[in-house]
Motif scaffolding. Structure first.
Motif, PDB file in Angstrom:
ATOM      1  N   GLU A 174      -3.027   0.755   3.700  1.00  0.00           N
ATOM      2  CA  GLU A 174      -2.368   1.988   3.897  1.00  0.00           C
ATOM      3  C   GLU A 174      -1.143   1.743   4.599  1.00  0.00           C
TER       4      GLU A 174
ATOM      5  N   TYR B  69       4.716   3.550  -1.329  1.00  0.00           N
ATOM      6  CA  TYR B  69       3.580   3.683  -2.431  1.00  0.00           C
ATOM      7  C   TYR B  69       2.440   4.331  -1.989  1.00  0.00           C
ATOM      8  N   THR B  70       1.718   4.989  -3.188  1.00  0.00           N
ATOM      9  CA  THR B  70       0.461   5.505  -2.918  1.00  0.00           C
ATOM     10  C   THR B  70      -0.460   4.712  -3.277  1.00  0.00           C
TER      11      THR B  70
ATOM     12  N   ARG C 268       0.739  15.472  -9.674  1.00  0.00           N
ATOM     13  CA  ARG C 268      -0.106  14.360  -9.838  1.00  0.00           C
ATOM     14  C   ARG C 268      -1.511  14.556  -9.826  1.00  0.00           C
TER      15      ARG C 268
ATOM     16  N   ILE D 230      -8.569  -1.382   4.472  1.00  0.00           N
ATOM     17  CA  ILE D 230      -8.131  -0.129   3.909  1.00  0.00           C
ATOM     18  C   ILE D 230      -6.673   0.589   4.845  1.00  0.00           C
ATOM     19  N   LYS D 231      -7.236   0.372   6.002  1.00  0.00           N
ATOM     20  CA  LYS D 231      -6.216   0.559   6.803  1.00  0.00           C
ATOM     21  C   LYS D 231      -4.919  -0.159   6.855  1.00  0.00           C
TER      22      LYS D 231
ATOM     23  N   LYS E 179       3.474  15.554  -2.263  1.00  0.00           N
ATOM     24  CA  LYS E 179       3.708  14.322  -3.140  1.00  0.00           C
ATOM     25  C   LYS E 179       2.362  14.537  -4.184  1.00  0.00           C
TER      26      LYS E 179
END
Lengths: 331, 331
Positions: free
Chosen positions: B82, B90-91, A115, B78-79, A109
């Motif tokens: 994610e 999504y990133t 990227r 954050i977790k 990815k």
DNA sequence: TTGAAAGCGCTACCAC
DNA sequence: GTGGTAGCGCTTTCAA
């Protein structure tokens, strides 16, 4: 969306001139450049990074792969990385992955989808080498953080964990302890193996026998430190000191000892590894092995960026840091 | 680099068919699709995300802007983020920025350069609204985390801090304390103001006077908690309880109290705010106000992705969580 | 079901 | 100094 063409039209020049002007390239008359910059600003033009990347083949971002972004252990590493990245204008793209398979996917990815321009891989374990060698093959600039990979083509930044374990154990030995326990990290991770090995070596040099009942395997988390310590407290003769694979494990050990009514370091001395921010706030403050995490993060990204900018001038760097003891009050 | 053309040539079809096959679009004969998939894999083809983004105008990336990625406070957020991100493919692109000006720059780099499809902004302070309103103008899907912005077009996810401060102070009041100090957060941040306000309200309702000597301003860090507590310990009559703006501040306060030979909670009770992972490991374990940080992070990203996918169906969501007390042993 | 061609926004090359 | 043009790798019409 406002494009470079819009700006060009408004100024009355061609897109190429606008591009050169905005990228501070030579060959644009100063007055033209000024006008372009002014108009671009007025129009609220902002160059499309995606389009630019497609032609330049650069994304100005570096991927960072680690097991768990939210571990307190990583905070200083991240700060160091960000320092280097911001200095050179790179963006960091973080990605968490726990398993090897997942890591390959993340790499796809990130890297294969182009990227990112380069990668930092934090804390891979010894079985993981397939995807790493693939990176070498594809000539992707990358560095391994927290691992010494014995391949001359691979850049590594790590701390001498064996020496650290040796240092910690020796410190305890010098305080007169002879019955020293070790709560290890997850076997399979080089860091865990090395710290254990350092512990063994110190014992050996001191002429002390290695007692496997004194070594309990954990997984770097405080719950394991707590449970392991409880177990250690039950066994006789009891240890008088414990060296834990990391500070988080030490936190659990500290708690178990306190709960059992014993005191640190009088009854049992505790020494950790990492020197987390929080380790000076435990009760008593934790004596531990410090590793220069900020520095390591900083260097890892610096190496990748330098690889990116000057081509492959730094090839196969092995940057090994020496840890040191931070004496507080737990040992 | 292997491109879609290479695959097409090898299979003996046109690039468009390969594109459709690999993206699971209709209108490709099953046998052709199978062959394409096989050959693509054999050749090690991986679609170039940059090129794809340029035409689809989607990067499948969400930008996250916060003051400091490495604060322990953020780990659960954050977790949660994610979790949502990975569920929808999504990133997440994280970016740290401390000052408002810097934040505008980051936004440019992320949003206006079209590197991200949407944004989550964590913990903006009350003066920051220019760049936020600009996002609204540009119709960028985004949510504000940790802030209640009184604009019906803006999505907000936050905790009721005033209520939290009230809850904490009331808890202390119910324990019989009448001289309760507060070590506040940085004024200018809504969370600090609100928690202070909750403290005041609880006092007022209990018929107790507000004594400004009992309120010391900090900046959410343990050093401030330590210094403020030292100061509090010197003033007479001494407080018998303290409510700190966050847990980190409480850690410092705890240390100052212990150092001075007093004990917690017997001499001075301490209650924090946040419920960090570490807060159960202090000595004594910290009683604190819990906020559902994982949940908040999760929802913030979920809202952005839903905005992205279903267009603007969720518009101006105000998601307010109620905090609750976690009773441990410090109060 | 397939293919040709246009074009996303940008940079780079080459001619003027 | 400047502009025209090709083309980065991909998706997406639209026609066959």
């Amino acid at each position: 969306m406002i494009t470079i063409k819009d700006v060009a039209k408004r100024v009355g020049v061609s897109p190429s001139v606008v591009s050169r002007a905005l990228n501070n390239r030579y060959g644009v008359k100063e007055s033209t450049r000024e006008k372009i910059v002014r108009v671009a600003k007025e129009m609220g033009y902002y160059p499309n990074a995606v389009a630019r990347s497609l032609v330049t083949r650069r994304t100005a971002t570096i991927g960072v792969m680690m097991a768990d972004l939210s571990e307190p252990y990583y905070t200083q590493i991240i700060k160091g990385m960000e320092f280097s990245a911001s200095k050179t204008g790179y963006t960091l793209l973080f990605s968490n992955s726990y398993e090897s398979l997942e890591k390959s996917k993340v790499l796809e990815k990130m890297v294969y989808a182009e990227r990112v321009d380069g990668v930092v891989i934090v804390g891979s374990n010894i079985e993981e080498q397939e995807y790493i060698l693939k990176l070498v093959e594809r000539k992707v600039p990358f560095v391994l953080l927290e691992r010494d990979f014995a391949d001359p083509r691979i850049n590594c930044v790590y701390v001498d964990n064996l020496y650290g374990g040796y240092l910690a154990t020796n410190y305890l030995l010098n305080k007169g302890h002879t019955r020293i326990a070790h709560i290890s990290g997850k076997i399979g991770f080089q860091v865990a193996l090395d710290r254990l090995e350092g512990y063994k070596r110190a014992l050996r040099e001191a002429g002390l026998p290695f007692d496997e009942k004194l070594v309990i395997t954990g997984n770097f988390v405080w719950q394991d430190g707590y449970a392991a310590m409880k177990q250690l407290l039950r066994s006789r003769p009891r240890c008088t000191a414990v060296f834990t694979a990391n500070d988080t494990t030490a936190f659990g050990a500290l708690q178990a000892i306190t709960e059992s009514g014993l005191s640190v370091p009088e009854d049992i001395a505790v020494i950790g590894f990492d020197d987390l921010e929080f380790s000076s706030l435990t009760n008593p403050p934790l004596t531990t092995v410090h590793q220069p995490r900020y520095e390591m993060g900083k260097e890892a990204v610096r190496i990748v960026t330098s690889l990116l900018q000057q081509g492959a001038s730094e090839k196969g760097v092995k940057l090994c840091y020496r840890p040191k003891i931070i004496v507080r009050r737990s040992a």
